[in-house]
Design a protein around this motif. Structure first.
Motif, mmCIF file in Angstrom:
data_model
loop_
_atom_site.group_PDB
_atom_site.id
_atom_site.type_symbol
_atom_site.label_atom_id
_atom_site.label_comp_id
_atom_site.label_asym_id
_atom_site.label_seq_id
_atom_site.Cartn_x
_atom_site.Cartn_y
_atom_site.Cartn_z
ATOM 1 N N LEU A 93 0.834 -1.151 -0.405
ATOM 2 C CA LEU A 93 -0.195 0.235 -0.203
ATOM 3 C C LEU A 93 1.017 1.583 0.350
ATOM 4 O O LEU A 93 0.487 2.038 -1.041
ATOM 5 C CB LEU A 93 -1.195 0.149 1.569
ATOM 6 C CG LEU A 93 -1.542 1.143 1.243
ATOM 7 C CD1 LEU A 93 -2.659 1.192 0.300
ATOM 8 C CD2 LEU A 93 -1.986 1.317 2.432
ATOM 9 N N LEU A 94 1.886 1.032 0.866
ATOM 10 C CA LEU A 94 2.924 2.410 1.435
ATOM 11 C C LEU A 94 3.385 2.674 -0.112
ATOM 12 O O LEU A 94 4.419 4.010 -0.752
ATOM 13 C CB LEU A 94 3.299 2.236 1.913
ATOM 14 C CG LEU A 94 2.629 2.363 3.347
ATOM 15 C CD1 LEU A 94 3.995 2.119 4.501
ATOM 16 C CD2 LEU A 94 2.516 3.564 3.769
ATOM 17 N N LEU A 95 3.234 1.726 -0.783
ATOM 18 C CA LEU A 95 5.056 1.589 -2.019
ATOM 19 C C LEU A 95 3.759 1.760 -3.569
ATOM 20 O O LEU A 95 4.551 1.614 -3.937
ATOM 21 C CB LEU A 95 5.639 0.490 -2.227
ATOM 22 C CG LEU A 95 6.630 -0.124 -1.549
ATOM 23 C CD1 LEU A 95 7.590 -0.767 -1.163
ATOM 24 C CD2 LEU A 95 7.539 1.279 -1.763
ATOM 25 N N ASP A 96 2.913 2.113 -3.340
ATOM 26 C CA ASP A 96 1.506 2.471 -4.355
ATOM 27 C C ASP A 96 1.926 3.442 -4.755
ATOM 28 O O ASP A 96 1.492 4.575 -5.015
ATOM 29 C CB ASP A 96 0.760 1.904 -4.137
ATOM 30 C CG ASP A 96 -0.489 2.137 -5.549
ATOM 31 O OD1 ASP A 96 -0.232 2.144 -6.452
ATOM 32 O OD2 ASP A 96 -1.602 2.106 -5.215
ATOM 33 N N PRO A 97 2.655 3.789 -6.315
ATOM 34 C CA PRO A 97 2.539 4.863 -6.912
ATOM 35 C C PRO A 97 1.611 5.901 -7.043
ATOM 36 O O PRO A 97 1.808 7.050 -7.419
ATOM 37 C CB PRO A 97 3.749 5.077 -8.533
ATOM 38 C CG PRO A 97 3.069 2.634 -8.576
ATOM 39 C CD PRO A 97 2.944 2.149 -7.145
#
Length: 255
Positions: A93-97
């Protein structure tokens, strides 16, 4: 408490206009997300329409509230982010661009708040466990990522013009002046571990050489006194030495 819906209750009250117990509610969320079921609840896993909404709200508050001089009711959100990034679903979720959450979080790495800095550092380090499958998304924010990881372990020396000429502007500029050292050894260890995870990947290693990262590690290690941090430097150094036969010449050719 999680089964009783306390995550939902806490988030509802937290974002009611005029809420006066924000710090207490944030601390409650810190405690609840130490449990896997609490992280799952905060991520809203299983609800496609709502998934990630709570986290997006918390990240927005975390980044906005840092401008408040008198109090910082959301500084402990950094601990929540560390907790959720311990799970694969949280890291993704945090890495979703498309959401751009890590890009927002990472800008808090130079906050005057030690709690914020530690939260950001721990979150980045956890997200780097996805480097094998998410390296491209990590490198998309390299202009923020490398300073956040390298400045804490660069020592406080002024780097030579020759060294800085091989770095991107945001790094070279910061290393051209005297700096306050990062006193917290845990942050330095987390930064080094994150770099290690990135450089385990071939493309990550090339990216690290391209910003003159090995030179920063060399200089930072010279002044390090904490044994645990030295161990993290040495682990990374061993990886760089073992790979330098193939990576360093390539980097020099491209400069």
């Amino acid at each position: 408490m999680v089964d009783m819906g306390m995550i939902n209750v806490a988030m509802d009250i937290l974002y009611k206009p005029g809420s006066s117990i924000s710090p207490l509610l944030v601390m409650l969320l810190v405690n609840l997300t130490q449990l896997d079921v609490g992280v799952t609840s905060l991520l809203q896993t299983g609800d496609e329409k709502m998934q990630g909404l709570y986290v997006m709200k918390l990240v927005r508050s975390f980044c906005r509230s840092s401008d408040e001089a008198s109090e910082d009711p959301f500084e402990h959100v950094g601990s929540i982010l560390v907790n959720i990034s311990k799970q694969e679903a949280g890291r993704k979720l945090l890495l979703d661009p498309k959401r751009g959450l890590l890009r927002q979080i990472i800008r808090q790495f130079d906050s005057p708040s030690p709690l914020r800095r530690k939260g950001v550092s721990g979150t980045i380090r956890n997200c780097c466990f996805e480097a094998e499958s998410q390296l491209q998304n990590l490198l998309l924010i390299s202009e923020f990522l490398w300073p956040a990881l390298l400045l804490p372990v660069a020592g406080n020396k002024i780097y030579s013009e020759q060294d800085r000429s091989k770095m991107p502007l945001e790094l070279g500029s910061a290393l051209s002046i005297e700096r306050e050292p990062v006193d917290d050894p845990e942050i330095r260890v987390q930064a080094l571990e994150a770099i290690y995870l990135i450089t385990l990947q071939e493309a990550g290693l090339r990216a690290f050489w391209s910003v003159n990262g090995p030179r920063i590690i060399q200089v930072g290690y010279e002044d390090e006194e904490d044994l645990k941090v030295m161990g993290a430097y040495e682990q990374l150094g061993a990886l760089l030495i073992n790979s330098s036969g193939t990576e360093e010449p390539t980097t020099e050719t491209s400069n």
